[in-house]
Design a protein around this motif. Structure first.
Motif, PDB file in Angstrom:
ATOM      1  N   GLY A 107       3.519  37.352 -43.978  1.00 19.04           N
ATOM      2  CA  GLY A 107       3.109  38.744 -43.805  1.00 19.04           C
ATOM      3  C   GLY A 107       4.232  39.703 -44.152  1.00 19.04           C
ATOM      4  N   GLY A 108       3.889  40.952 -44.256  1.00 14.57           N
ATOM      5  CA  GLY A 108       4.864  41.971 -44.609  1.00 14.57           C
ATOM      6  C   GLY A 108       5.676  42.413 -43.413  1.00 14.57           C
ATOM      7  N   GLU A 109       6.588  43.322 -43.630  1.00 12.89           N
ATOM      8  CA  GLU A 109       7.432  43.860 -42.577  1.00 12.89           C
ATOM      9  C   GLU A 109       6.715  45.021 -41.883  1.00 12.89           C
ATOM     10  N   SER A 110       5.480  44.798 -41.494  1.00  9.54           N
ATOM     11  CA  SER A 110       4.726  45.879 -40.860  1.00  9.54           C
ATOM     12  C   SER A 110       5.169  46.015 -39.408  1.00  9.54           C
ATOM     13  N   ALA A 111       4.232  45.911 -38.496  1.00  8.03           N
ATOM     14  CA  ALA A 111       4.519  46.140 -37.090  1.00  8.03           C
ATOM     15  C   ALA A 111       4.857  44.846 -36.351  1.00  8.03           C
ATOM     16  N   GLU A 112       5.345  43.862 -37.063  1.00  8.25           N
ATOM     17  CA  GLU A 112       5.747  42.603 -36.418  1.00  8.25           C
ATOM     18  C   GLU A 112       6.897  42.894 -35.460  1.00  8.25           C
ATOM     19  N   ASP A 113       6.761  42.482 -34.236  1.00  8.76           N
ATOM     20  CA  ASP A 113       7.858  42.735 -33.305  1.00  8.76           C
ATOM     21  C   ASP A 113       8.894  41.622 -33.392  1.00  8.76           C
ATOM     22  N   ALA A 114      10.022  41.821 -32.743  1.00  9.86           N
ATOM     23  CA  ALA A 114      11.151  40.896 -32.843  1.00  9.86           C
ATOM     24  C   ALA A 114      10.808  39.501 -32.330  1.00  9.86           C
ATOM     25  N   ALA A 115      10.006  39.393 -31.302  1.00 11.84           N
ATOM     26  CA  ALA A 115       9.673  38.077 -30.748  1.00 11.84           C
ATOM     27  C   ALA A 115       8.877  37.245 -31.740  1.00 11.84           C
ATOM     28  N   ILE A 116       7.918  37.833 -32.385  1.00 12.06           N
ATOM     29  CA  ILE A 116       7.119  37.100 -33.367  1.00 12.06           C
ATOM     30  C   ILE A 116       7.984  36.702 -34.554  1.00 12.06           C
ATOM     31  N   ARG A 117       8.849  37.611 -34.991  1.00 13.83           N
ATOM     32  CA  ARG A 117       9.754  37.302 -36.094  1.00 13.83           C
ATOM     33  C   ARG A 117      10.650  36.121 -35.745  1.00 13.83           C
ATOM     34  N   LYS A 118      11.156  36.094 -34.504  1.00 17.99           N
ATOM     35  CA  LYS A 118      12.004  34.976 -34.074  1.00 17.99           C
ATOM     36  C   LYS A 118      11.219  33.666 -34.063  1.00 17.99           C
ATOM     37  N   GLU A 119       9.979  33.717 -33.626  1.00 17.21           N
ATOM     38  CA  GLU A 119       9.144  32.509 -33.616  1.00 17.21           C
ATOM     39  C   GLU A 119       8.898  32.021 -35.036  1.00 17.21           C
ATOM     40  N   ILE A 120       8.660  32.950 -35.950  1.00 16.52           N
ATOM     41  CA  ILE A 120       8.440  32.570 -37.347  1.00 16.52           C
ATOM     42  C   ILE A 120       9.706  31.952 -37.924  1.00 16.52           C
ATOM     43  N   LEU A 121      10.862  32.543 -37.623  1.00 15.82           N
ATOM     44  CA  LEU A 121      12.124  31.982 -38.118  1.00 15.82           C
ATOM     45  C   LEU A 121      12.357  30.585 -37.563  1.00 15.82           C
ATOM     46  N   ALA A 122      12.071  30.392 -36.281  1.00 15.01           N
ATOM     47  CA  ALA A 122      12.225  29.062 -35.685  1.00 15.01           C
ATOM     48  C   ALA A 122      11.279  28.074 -36.356  1.00 15.01           C
ATOM     49  N   SER A 123      10.048  28.502 -36.610  1.00 15.50           N
ATOM     50  CA  SER A 123       9.084  27.644 -37.287  1.00 15.50           C
ATOM     51  C   SER A 123       9.548  27.331 -38.707  1.00 15.50           C
TER      52      SER A 123
END
Length: 184
Positions: A107-123
């Protein structure tokens, strides 16, 4: 000079730290910056800014892997500089193409919050651990170093079409994993 010795020079506030960093990692940092910016002067400025940032970060920070630390700084500085000049269409479109390809998965850099971004990075990190060495290398060359598919083909010995299909299959598997983990 070993990385620990270079880091020690930073902690001693010795200007030799910059010289040793440039000797050992100058080409590596320049390569990262140039792949993003495709402009010699901008790449050189990004490398200089990397050294300044490293100087300001150490101490108190002691990086566990100096190459990765410098590479990350260079990449971030270069991407920031690229964004600044983006209106001028620099980068031969490689950054936009690479980011567009990945946006299908994360997904794009829309309204993704930091927690979801961290989960995606971990994944993503878990996913990278499941790839074969050649797949991981191709993936990182494309999406970390932002190499073109032609450059990756030249480095890896694969054809351009093989690189493109390999990247497509890897992105598809990444997307499947992210969906399975409920991140998309």
């Amino acid at each position: 000079m070993e990385d620990d010795q270079i880091i020690k020079l930073y902690f001693e506030r010795s200007e030799q730290a910059i010289e040793e960093t440039d000797t050992k990692y100058g080409g590596y940092c320049y390569s990262i910056a140039y792949n993003i910016l495709t402009n010699q002067e901008d790449a050189e400025e990004s490398v200089s800014d990397t050294y300044l940032s490293a100087w300001n970060s150490m101490p108190p920070r002691r990086p566990p892997a100096l190459a990765a630390f410098l590479g990350k700084i260079t990449r971030n500085i270069s991407i920031d500089r690229w964004r600044k000049y983006r209106a001028f269409k620099r980068g031969e479109g490689q950054i936009e193409i690479a980011l567009d390809e990945l946006s299908e998965c994360v997904g794009g850099e829309s309204a993704e919050d930091a927690a979801i971004r961290k989960e995606i990075l971990a994944s993503l990190n878990r996913f990278l651990g499941t790839l074969k060495e050649t797949e991981r290398s191709v993936f990182l060359c494309r999406y970390w170093y932002l190499d073109s598919t032609e450059e990756i083909a030249e480095k890896s010995g694969f054809s351009v079409s093989k690189v493109k299909s390999m990247l497509f299959r890897i992105r598809k598997r990444l997307y499947t994993q992210l969906v399975k983990e409920g991140l998309l």
